[in-house]
Design an enzyme around this catalytic site. Structure first.
Site, PDB file in Angstrom:
ATOM      1  CB  CYS A   2      -0.859   0.053   1.249  1.00  0.00           C
ATOM      2  SG  CYS A   2      -1.754  -1.436   1.621  1.00  0.00           S
ATOM      3  NE  ARG A  27       4.575   1.697  -1.171  1.00  0.00           N
ATOM      4  CZ  ARG A  27       5.470   1.741  -0.198  1.00  0.00           C
ATOM      5  NH1 ARG A  27       6.644   2.271  -0.433  1.00  0.00           N
ATOM      6  NH2 ARG A  27       5.216   1.262   0.987  1.00  0.00           N
ATOM      7  CD1 TRP A  74      -0.929  -5.414  -3.694  1.00  0.00           C
ATOM      8  CD2 TRP A  74      -0.608  -6.345  -1.693  1.00  0.00           C
ATOM      9  NE1 TRP A  74      -0.432  -6.671  -3.895  1.00  0.00           N
ATOM     10  CE2 TRP A  74      -0.229  -7.267  -2.685  1.00  0.00           C
ATOM     11  CE3 TRP A  74      -0.493  -6.728  -0.353  1.00  0.00           C
ATOM     12  CZ2 TRP A  74       0.247  -8.528  -2.393  1.00  0.00           C
ATOM     13  CZ3 TRP A  74      -0.008  -7.998  -0.058  1.00  0.00           C
ATOM     14  CH2 TRP A  74       0.355  -8.877  -1.076  1.00  0.00           C
ATOM     15  CG  ASN A 100       0.802   1.771   3.777  1.00  0.00           C
ATOM     16  OD1 ASN A 100      -0.295   1.955   3.268  1.00  0.00           O
ATOM     17  ND2 ASN A 100       1.921   2.314   3.300  1.00  0.00           N
ATOM     18  N   GLY A 101      -0.041  -1.832   6.340  1.00  0.00           N
ATOM     19  CA  GLY A 101       0.310  -2.832   7.350  1.00  0.00           C
ATOM     20  C   GLY A 101      -0.918  -3.542   7.876  1.00  0.00           C
ATOM     21  CD  GLU A 484      16.386 -12.967  -9.644  1.00  0.00           C
ATOM     22  OE1 GLU A 484      15.851 -13.525  -8.686  1.00  0.00           O
ATOM     23  OE2 GLU A 484      16.028 -11.850 -10.065  1.00  0.00           O
ATOM     24  CE  LYS A 488      12.831 -10.783 -11.310  1.00  0.00           C
ATOM     25  NZ  LYS A 488      13.747 -10.666 -10.224  1.00  0.00           N
ATOM     26  CD  GLU A 491       9.264 -11.159  -9.534  1.00  0.00           C
ATOM     27  OE1 GLU A 491      10.390 -11.275 -10.051  1.00  0.00           O
ATOM     28  OE2 GLU A 491       8.964 -10.242  -8.770  1.00  0.00           O
ATOM     29  CG  HIS A 507      16.960 -37.919  -8.846  1.00  0.00           C
ATOM     30  ND1 HIS A 507      17.280 -39.225  -8.559  1.00  0.00           N
ATOM     31  CD2 HIS A 507      18.131 -37.321  -9.213  1.00  0.00           C
ATOM     32  CE1 HIS A 507      18.576 -39.412  -8.710  1.00  0.00           C
ATOM     33  NE2 HIS A 507      19.111 -38.262  -9.121  1.00  0.00           N
ATOM     34  CE  LYS A 606      11.141  -2.723  -6.131  1.00  0.00           C
ATOM     35  NZ  LYS A 606      11.800  -3.803  -6.881  1.00  0.00           N
TER      36      LYS A 606
HETATM   37  C1  F6R Z   1      11.415 -10.350  -7.100  1.00  0.00           C
HETATM   38  C2  F6R Z   1      11.281  -9.455  -5.987  1.00  0.00           C
HETATM   39  C3  F6R Z   1      11.019 -10.014  -4.642  1.00  0.00           C
HETATM   40  C4  F6R Z   1      11.935  -9.335  -3.621  1.00  0.00           C
HETATM   41  C5  F6R Z   1      11.577  -9.792  -2.191  1.00  0.00           C
HETATM   42  C6  F6R Z   1      12.494  -9.174  -1.168  1.00  0.00           C
HETATM   43  O1  F6R Z   1      11.695  -9.683  -8.272  1.00  0.00           O
HETATM   44  O2  F6R Z   1      11.392  -8.274  -6.145  1.00  0.00           O
HETATM   45  O3  F6R Z   1      11.182 -11.388  -4.628  1.00  0.00           O
HETATM   46  O4  F6R Z   1      13.244  -9.639  -3.928  1.00  0.00           O
HETATM   47  O5  F6R Z   1      10.264  -9.437  -1.907  1.00  0.00           O
HETATM   48  O6  F6R Z   1      12.412  -7.788  -1.193  1.00  0.00           O
HETATM   49  P1  F6R Z   1      13.524  -6.889  -0.556  1.00  0.00           P
HETATM   50  O7  F6R Z   1      14.770  -7.086  -1.346  1.00  0.00           O
HETATM   51  O8  F6R Z   1      12.990  -5.493  -0.684  1.00  0.00           O
HETATM   52  O9  F6R Z   1      13.690  -7.325   0.855  1.00  0.00           O
END
Ligand code: F6R
Length: 611
Positions: A2, A27, A74, A100-101, A484, A488, A491, A507, A606
């Site tokens: 949020c 975000r 959110w 937020n939260g 990774e 990506k 996501e 396996h 985010k």
């Molecule tokens: C993936 C992504 C998330 C963050 C994760 C940790 O692209 O952005 O997986 O890496 O939520 O976030 P931070 O680095 O802000 O602690």
């Protein structure tokens, strides 16, 4: 997650609130709203969906007033809907809040208030904030007293912006566990959950600390701790530009951030590996031989992409320094009763510095005596403030939800950290370091070369856009890069994809391989090439399409894989940072072809400030 904005001053609040909210769109959110005080009453407009829906609503029902709060929500408690959108207001229209939260004890408070006749309109936990402050306000007729009294009862993590109908000259902000900054203007002041929302108006900010309450008028900002003592806070001057938080001609923030990587990796490296000198300069980070000799256990803890960067760090520290490192995702670590004492070093990795699980891992570890080193991007974030030492990666604001440039900078930080530890402990000679240093300096231009050829990934994304399943495979460091790459693709392209240690495929998962499957093999580790080639052959024989990421000069791979993306040659340990770039580009172009919301993928936020 949020977003919160708030304004008090002489200008019209609605446009400032909406502009601020637009800077927080990255975000992730599902509804938006504003509450504006017109001098007599508080008027609220809110709606499910994109900010453009709110803008339309505001055009159709103009609001006026120089005090207001705004929010992008959110959903956590209650589905995304008009009624669940913030702001929420008390039954008598006295107190309006954005939040937020999570208020963890909201059910108890809700039951108590409902028994007293309070009517709840939404399914949110937030609504109890407005009603409880209102209840106390009715008792004491003092806005600040009422807020302090209510806040004492809330459990959980939150940032709140509050306005009161009877107080058109006051905006109150509360912070516990969820970030909030205050922007200081001239005859006007602001609150926001993140700096980009403020940059059109001011660069002077105060970071609110845990359990603090700020009372803003247009001419003053007073910050109080939880015991209601006045706190002096230094102003932080934001040095980066609004352009850093804008697209600069790129179609998406993600593409812009991918293309910024040569510059960012260069800065991260140059800042810590001085050209003139034969060592690492960690500046104020205290991690010398004596400190290191006192450490008998290292944990590397983070979430998501940051966790994957941490896995590379674990591998490097183990390989170069011969110290065992335990890697764990923060959400598991915090509940695993980890073995921690004053000989433990916890390394946490976080772009935002606000991830709830990572922050909690830090707190648990500190409580048990560990030293905490944080590798963080966001300056002044909670994790940065609470850690014993901070290694800032200097990636600048990362706006796209999918992390790209922060990952590369985090991995660069891992190289620097591993070399530092090895040099301090005498596990690396000056000559060995010199060789790595030369190669490190070459990484930015090698990333540049990969980016210059991004037509390759673009074409491959067209070729493979209809595949239904993707496996990323590799061995050793290549396997860690695969994780990774796979994340990506999931996501931003919403495509089912898994990362598998190449040797593990047979396996079980190999049963899933058919002609609708794409297998992306990362093959940079010289000593493991033959092994991974065998695995590519296995999946090809079962109908899979195969694509490889390999270092230039690896001709064997071209004889096996359907397509090969070549990256410049480098030392094996430095390959991950290069090998990951094609994966980022491939995911980006796949998402582009599939028409997803690349910068704000569905269901994602985010910065994940809830558990
Ligand atoms: C993936 C992504 C998330 C963050 C994760 C940790 O692209 O952005 O997986 O890496 O939520 O976030 P931070 O680095 O802000 O602690």
């Amino acid at each position: 997650m949020c977003g919160i904005v708030g304004y008090i001053g002489n200008n019209q609040a609605p446009s400032i609130l909406i502009d601020g909210l637009s800077k927080l769109e990255y975000r992730g959110y599902d509804s938006a709203g504003v509450a504006v005080h017109d001098g007599e009453n508080i008027n609220i407009l809110k709606t499910k969906g994109r900010l453009s829906n709110l803008v339309k609503l505001v055009i159709e029902n103009p609001l006026t007033g120089t005090l207001g709060i705004g929010h992008t929500r959110w959903a956590t408690h209650g589905v995304p809907s008009d009624v669940n959108a913030h702001p929420h207001i008390s039954n008598d229209n006295m107190i309006a809040v954005v939040h937020n939260g999570i208020i963890e004890n909201y059910v108890d408070i809700k039951n108590e208030l409902a028994a007293e006749g309070c009517v709840f309109l939404s399914d949110t936990d937030t609504e109890v904030i407005a009603h409880l402050i209102d209840k106390y306000y009715k008792e004491c007729l003092d806005f600040e007293d009422a807020v302090f009294k209510a806040v004492n009862r809330f459990e959980g993590a939150y940032a709140i912006g509050i306005i009161c109908k009877d107080c058109p000259d006051k905006l109150i902000a509360v912070r516990k566990g969820s970030p909030l900054v205050i922007g200081k203007g001239n005859g006007e002041n602001y609150i926001a959950s993140d700096i980009p929302a403020l940059l059109n108006y001011t660069r002077e900010v105060y970071f609110l600390e845990e359990d603090e309450v700020a009372v803003l008028t247009k001419d003053s900002v007073a910050i109080y701790d939880k015991n209601r003592n006045r706190v002096e806070r230094e102003i932080y001057h934001v040095t980066w530009d609004i352009e850093a938080a804008e697209k600069s001609g790129y179609a998406h923030f993600m593409l812009k951030e991918i293309n910024e990587q040569p510059k960012i990796v260069r800065e991260t490296i140059l800042n810590r590996v001085p050209e003139n000198g034969d060592g690492i300069d960690l500046e104020n980070i205290k991690l010398d031989r004596k400190d290191l000799e006192n450490i008998d256990r290292i944990y590397m803890v983070a979430c998501g992409t940051a966790y994957y960067a941490g896995l590379i760090g674990k591998h490097l520290i183990e390989k170069i320094c011969r110290i065992p490192v335990i890697s764990e995702v923060a959400s598991e670590f915090r509940y695993s009763d980890p073995i921690i004492d004053d000989r433990t070093l916890l390394i946490v990795v976080s772009q935002s510095g606000e991830t709830a699980d990572t922050l909690e891992a830090l707190r648990i570890s500190k409580k048990n005596g560990a030293r905490v080193l944080a590798i963080v991007n966001a300056v002044g974030s909670s994790i940065a403030r609470e850690a014993d030492d901070v290694f800032y990666i200097l990636a600048g604001p990362e706006i796209a939800v999918a992390s790209t440039k922060a990952y590369s900078a985090q991995v660069a930080a891992m190289y620097i950290l591993a070399c530092h530890i090895a040099l301090e402990l005498g596990k690396m000679t000056k000559d060995e370091f010199k060789e790595i240093k030369e190669q490190l300096y070459m990484l930015p231009s090698k990333i540049e070369l990969i980016l210059q050829k991004q037509d390759v990934e673009k074409k491959l994304a067209e070729k493979y856009m209809n595949v239904k399943n993707v496996f990323f495979i590799g061995r050793g460091l290549d396997y860690l890069v695969s994780k990774e790459g796979s994340l990506k693709l999931k996501e931003i392209a919403y495509l089912h994809s898994e990362a598998y240690a190449a040797g593990e495929l047979k396996h079980g998962p190999i049963a899933m391989i058919d002609e609708n499957t794409l297998v992306v093999a990362i093959v940079t580790q010289e000593e493991l090439i033959e092994k991974t080639i065998s695995n590519i052959k296995e999946v090809k024989a079962r109908g899979a399409k195969t694509m490889a990421v390999a270092m230039k000069g690896n001709t064997k791979i071209a004889e096996v894989a359907d397509d090969v993306i070549y990256i410049p040659r480098t030392m094996g340990i430095l390959a991950p940072i290069l090998a990951n770039i094609p994966d980022q580009l491939f995911a980006y172009y796949m998402a582009l072809n599939l028409g997803t919301d690349i910068d704000k993928p569905r269901n994602l936020a985010k910065s994940v400030t809830v558990e």
